[in-house]
Design a protein around this motif. Structure first.
Motif, PDB file in Angstrom:
ATOM      1  N   GLY A  24       0.798  -1.225   0.000  1.00 56.09           N
ATOM      2  CA  GLY A  24       0.000   0.000   0.000  1.00 56.09           C
ATOM      3  C   GLY A  24       0.827   1.269   0.000  1.00 56.09           C
ATOM      4  N   ILE A  25       2.153   1.132   0.030  1.00 54.20           N
ATOM      5  CA  ILE A  25       3.025   2.306  -0.011  1.00 54.20           C
ATOM      6  C   ILE A  25       3.719   2.315  -1.364  1.00 54.20           C
ATOM      7  CG2 ILE A  25       4.845   3.595   1.167  1.00 54.20           C
ATOM      8  CD1 ILE A  25       4.361   1.879   3.629  1.00 54.20           C
ATOM      9  N   LYS A  26       3.491   3.367  -2.154  1.00 53.52           N
ATOM     10  CA  LYS A  26       4.013   3.450  -3.513  1.00 53.52           C
ATOM     11  C   LYS A  26       4.876   4.701  -3.667  1.00 53.52           C
ATOM     12  CE  LYS A  26       1.303  -0.009  -4.979  1.00 53.52           C
ATOM     13  NZ  LYS A  26       1.841  -1.316  -5.441  1.00 53.52           N
ATOM     14  N   ALA A  27       5.882   4.604  -4.523  1.00 58.47           N
ATOM     15  CA  ALA A  27       6.753   5.738  -4.796  1.00 58.47           C
ATOM     16  C   ALA A  27       6.926   5.919  -6.299  1.00 58.47           C
ATOM     17  CB  ALA A  27       8.124   5.537  -4.145  1.00 58.47           C
ATOM     18  N   THR A  28       6.897   7.166  -6.751  1.00 55.69           N
ATOM     19  CA  THR A  28       7.196   7.513  -8.142  1.00 55.69           C
ATOM     20  C   THR A  28       8.254   8.598  -8.145  1.00 55.69           C
ATOM     21  OG1 THR A  28       5.407   9.163  -8.200  1.00 55.69           O
ATOM     22  CG2 THR A  28       4.872   6.935  -8.944  1.00 55.69           C
ATOM     23  N   GLN A  29       9.058   8.628  -9.184  1.00 57.97           N
ATOM     24  CA  GLN A  29      10.106   9.645  -9.260  1.00 57.97           C
ATOM     25  C   GLN A  29       9.485  11.035  -9.379  1.00 57.97           C
ATOM     26  OE1 GLN A  29      12.504   7.557 -12.469  1.00 57.97           O
ATOM     27  NE2 GLN A  29      14.177   8.379 -11.207  1.00 57.97           N
ATOM     28  N   LYS A  30      10.072  11.974  -8.657  1.00 53.72           N
ATOM     29  CA  LYS A  30       9.593  13.342  -8.716  1.00 53.72           C
ATOM     30  C   LYS A  30      10.101  14.002  -9.995  1.00 53.72           C
ATOM     31  CE  LYS A  30       9.314  17.611  -6.029  1.00 53.72           C
ATOM     32  NZ  LYS A  30       9.682  18.302  -4.766  1.00 53.72           N
TER      33      LYS A  30
END
Length: 364
Positions: A29-35
């Motif tokens: 449930g924790i997602k990361a995308t490049q800024k």
């Protein structure tokens, strides 16, 4: 860290982070995308910001500490702690090295900060009503930070209300009750005034529940087991005669679910433990109040029939009879307390006596 349901900007730092393009977490449930930033006049699209990510925490992610790993040119990194909470969060903003520069916040809140320069000191300011029991919980060691965090509280006149370096689980804990409504201040720094990008901390401020310990410290596997929490600001808690550093504790009776079956033969905790604790069978428990959730307390899972220590047993003549095998749940609850036990054994028998205390974060 971040609040459940929130989206935050996260920066990573370290070694060999070439071409890192993802952060993976131990909870789906924790997602990361490049800024990214808007393209310049000669760019053909949004531009990636190196080592910066936008992290989103789903609303159904439980409060706890999770692992985060960076993925790039040289593979997957070591894990680092990423905390998920259920109250508002803020990021420390410099300059706040002086009392007059204190960052104003509204509690309950978690402040994410770090000691990022030599001799760095961070000040925060908040308003509180009269007769509020405020807890200031510093998290550094518990989130795998090298910072030896010191937290000090002051009233609006600059009088010190409390200071802590090693209050709970190796981190700081300040507990005070306001006398009047007004402004209050918090100072945070490393004990040796060390600094660096990795000297991070999380500071929980508010009328927040804190669990000091649970008794009995372990229970049989499977089912909801009646246990008693001891701490501060426990919802529905009752006063006790117990105190820590002169501060009176409360108690709260709860039923704690203890895993059974295969799940009981593992370590199911959401807090950092010493390496020696890795072999424990244990689980975590938090209590939730209208202000927010407490810190997790480690609850052991008994591997033999549990037996409660019974006073008086301070002398050999008062020794408590045991039937082996068993797991005794006891405590030193008075000055110079000694607990004596006795059991029958046959000649040639191999008897193992193991004491589990510090491995569960208990200071004894």
């Amino acid at each position: 860290g971040a609040k459940t349901g929130a989206t935050v900007d996260v920066t990573i730092s370290g070694d060999d982070l070439d071409d890192v393009n993802a952060i993976v977490f131990s909870h789906p449930g924790i997602k990361a995308t490049q800024k990214t930033v808007e393209p310049g006049p000669f760019d053909q699209g949004p531009q990636i910001v190196i080592n910066q990510f936008v992290v989103t925490v789903a609303a159904n992610v439980p409060v706890g500490v999770y692992e985060a790993r960076a993925v790039g040119k040289y593979g997957t990194s070591n894990p680092r702690a990423f905390s998920v909470g259920d109250i508002a969060e803020a990021v420390e903003a410099e300059p706040n090295n002086l009392l007059e520069q204190a960052t104003e916040i509204v509690h309950p809140i978690v402040v994410n900060g770090r000691s990022d320069a030599g001799g760095d000191v961070d000040f925060f300011k908040f308003k509180a009503a009269a007769r509020q029991r405020i807890t200031l919980s510093g998290y550094a060691r518990r989130i795998d930070s090298p910072m030896d965090i010191v937290v000090t509280a002051y009233d609006g006149e600059g009088r010190q209300l409390g200071s802590s370096r090693d209050g709970l689980a190796g981190d700081s804990l300040v507990d005070f009750t306001t006398t009047t409504a007004g402004d209050y201040y918090v100072k945070v720094h490393d004990a040796a005034f060390r600094s660096g990008a990795e000297f991070i901390y999380r500071l929980h401020i508010g009328v927040l529940p804190v669990i000091d310990f649970v008794f009995p410290p372990a229970a049989a596997a499977g089912g909801n087991r009646p246990m008693t929490l001891y701490g501060r600001n426990l919802p529905g808690g009752k006063p006790t005669t117990l105190s820590v550093d002169g501060v009176r504790l409360e108690q709260l009776s709860v039923n704690i679910p203890i895993p059974g079956g295969a799940a009981a033969q593992s370590l199911n905790v959401d807090t950092l433990l010493m390496p020696a604790a890795a072999a424990l069978d244990a689980t975590s428990y938090r209590v939730k109040s209208p202000q927010g959730s407490s810190n997790p307390v480690t609850v052991g899972i008994a591997t033999a029939p549990p037996v409660m220590e019974a006073e008086p047993n301070n002398q050999p003549a008062q020794s408590q009879a045991l039937q082996l095998p068993c797991e005794v749940m006891g405590r030193f609850d008075s000055l110079r307390d000694r607990d004596w036990f006795r059991f029958d054994a046959k000649a040639g028998e191999s008897i193992t006596i193991e004491v589990i205390s510090q491995r569960m974060g208990i200071h004894s």
